[in-house]
Design a protein around this motif. Sequence first.
Motif, PDB file in Angstrom:
ATOM      1  N   TYR A  72       0.840  -1.201   0.000  1.00 30.34           N
ATOM      2  CA  TYR A  72       0.000   0.000   0.000  1.00 30.34           C
ATOM      3  C   TYR A  72       0.875   1.252   0.000  1.00 30.34           C
ATOM      4  CZ  TYR A  72      -4.450  -2.373   0.605  1.00 30.34           C
ATOM      5  OH  TYR A  72      -5.564  -3.129   0.391  1.00 30.34           O
ATOM      6  N   TYR A  78      -1.243 -10.117  -0.663  1.00 32.13           N
ATOM      7  CA  TYR A  78      -0.200  -9.645   0.262  1.00 32.13           C
ATOM      8  C   TYR A  78      -0.364 -10.294   1.634  1.00 32.13           C
ATOM      9  CZ  TYR A  78      -3.848  -6.414   1.960  1.00 32.13           C
ATOM     10  OH  TYR A  78      -4.999  -5.880   2.458  1.00 32.13           O
ATOM     11  N   HIS A  95      -7.221  -7.823  -3.975  1.00 29.55           N
ATOM     12  CA  HIS A  95      -8.551  -7.209  -3.916  1.00 29.55           C
ATOM     13  C   HIS A  95      -8.470  -5.700  -4.087  1.00 29.55           C
ATOM     14  CE1 HIS A  95      -6.861  -7.355   0.182  1.00 29.55           C
ATOM     15  NE2 HIS A  95      -7.333  -6.124   0.257  1.00 29.55           N
ATOM     16  N   HIS A 128     -10.432  -2.380  -2.502  1.00 29.20           N
ATOM     17  CA  HIS A 128     -11.400  -1.920  -1.491  1.00 29.20           C
ATOM     18  C   HIS A 128     -12.325  -0.870  -2.098  1.00 29.20           C
ATOM     19  CE1 HIS A 128      -9.452  -3.660   2.123  1.00 29.20           C
ATOM     20  NE2 HIS A 128      -8.333  -3.486   1.449  1.00 29.20           N
TER      21      HIS A 128
HETATM   22 FE   LIG Z   1      -6.478  -4.586   1.578  1.00 30.73          FE
END
Ligand SMILES: [Fe+2]
Length: 628
Positions: free
Chosen positions: A497, A531, A555, A557
């Motif tokens: 991220y 992850y 995925h 979000h």
């Molecule tokens: Fe996530």
Amino acid sequence: MSERKFQERLDAARAPLGAAQGHGGLVLFHAAPSLWSKAVRLALAEKGAAATAHEMQILGRRFDAGHPAYVRLRLDGIDGRPMVDGFSGRASVRHDGIDPAAVPALVDPAAERVILDPLRMLDHIAALPGPDLSPQRLRTEIARETALVDAAPFEALPYGAHPGGDTRPEPLREAVRGVHDARIRKMMEGRSLSIGHPRLIAAYDAAIRKEAAAKVFAQSAELMRGAVEEVLTLIEGLDTRLADGRQWITGEAFTLADVAWAAALGHLASLGLDIAWTGGHALNGAPRNHVAAYATRLAARETMRAAGLERPGTSARAKPAAATLPMPAARRLHEPLAGHGRDVRDDTLTAAVLATFRDTPNPRAKKVLSAFTRHLHAFLEEVEPTEEEWEFAIEFLTRTGQLSVGGRQEFILLSDVMGATARVDLINHRFPSGATENSVLGPFFVEDRPVFDNGADISGPIKGEKMFFNAKVLDTDGKPIVGARIDIWHADGDGGYDILNPEIDEAAMRGLFRSDPAGRFWFTSVLPASYPIPEDGTVGDLLRIAARSPVRPGHVHVRIEAPGFRRLTTMLFLEGDPYLDADPVFGVKQSLVESFEKKTGVRAPDGRAVPSPAWCVAYDFVLARKDR
Ligand SMILES: [Fe+2]
């Protein structure tokens, strides 16, 4: 940093503070009880310079100087200097480093400069048009005097007292009671709002360490004695320098040296420590007449009032504190108490504990505590732990709590991997059939995200295979919902991220969209990958003990809000991901698994070309009405 970004930082730092006084190019963040705030205000008044002043709360519960937006602005002025480490009694940037949550701060928006060292602030103001506060021929002497004020332990004085006598006025004593703990709490709050921003976290850690050390300092009779005696000696030295009859510290001209000393003497007077020059006190018998006369000359200057300074000629000395303080009524310990009885044994223990919650006034609390007791005792009876195992369990939970600081929340992770988060989510999001299913929020959502138009590429500097996300927001009747707010956030092709990526400073792979008149929204980004959740804490130990995989399937979000509808927090999983059937946090639902297909020559809903090739997904998100 771009000019726009700098202005945003400045606006953000001002935002929590509300209305400002004054106007002009410079922006000053200051506080009434701060010595260097006083000096900077006086220097500005002497120059007749305009500035927008933001008064910060540093003694009350609010503690503006701990607000993340203000701390972030201060980090822009840190200039490679070290951060504060502990507390020496001073507020000296030169000696102690930068305190990331302190006042004053002077911002020159035209020069995009944030100045944190008060001595540099004074020099910056001296360079403005107006009376010369720093004549070339006097600079060495001026620097020597301002350095003396800078190096003295003035900062410690409001928070504690010499064991031989507390001169502080009662309202101040009241105002500083518990102030260190209140600031630490406030900064812990700020720290936990700074998830994913390592520089901010480090800044808060430094400020919290300083505050904890300042508390120890204030409570130490020995350190406070030292601080007050150092200041008394300093005033004695000042008296000696003034003994030749000079009007101002460096001679006949009023300079920055007098600005610093005016603030210092005003500060001391506000603490009742003008006994340093009035004498006749247990802490200092000898009057310092040259300093007293100098204080009177300073007090006569018009600018002192304009700067809001206490007149150093006037004492705020405390009346002796009342000898006795009202004490809270002691609990009567000998009243007979209706209890659970004595002689508790194997078969009566659970009932005895349950009986202690029988009179819990709040019915919800009673239900929760009783159920927890029943399940806890049933669990212990079933597993019959050894004492060593129970110690291990306590130690495991203790470590889990200790790991949960700042951006890290190990307890939430524990709740996630135990399926408790998913259970609470299921209990609270029973949507009607036809509505898109909810899923867990996860730890990587942040409020501070950019706003995009449909069609934007939100990947920022992140490289990877392109993804084209094409979606609709509908109600359960299949009608489009116009103007819904859609939050998107996801990981990159390595499963990372943006907020955990030390190489980028800006948001990436996240943003806020609005659905168009047909309920549509669409964007381009990079394709996310699976992850692992953090494995270096107690949760990692648990997963290893159980030989469980820490890897979440890839995925995207999605969070959607629209007036009249229940908020949807969910995620879309990539069909074909090998980890779909072993999500460690139990977020996967079949209805949320969708195929992402690699295509070329695709056009967006507005007819524009999509990067080619791109992994394309189309999905209809259906929101439940609030009234159903
Ligand atoms: Fe996530």
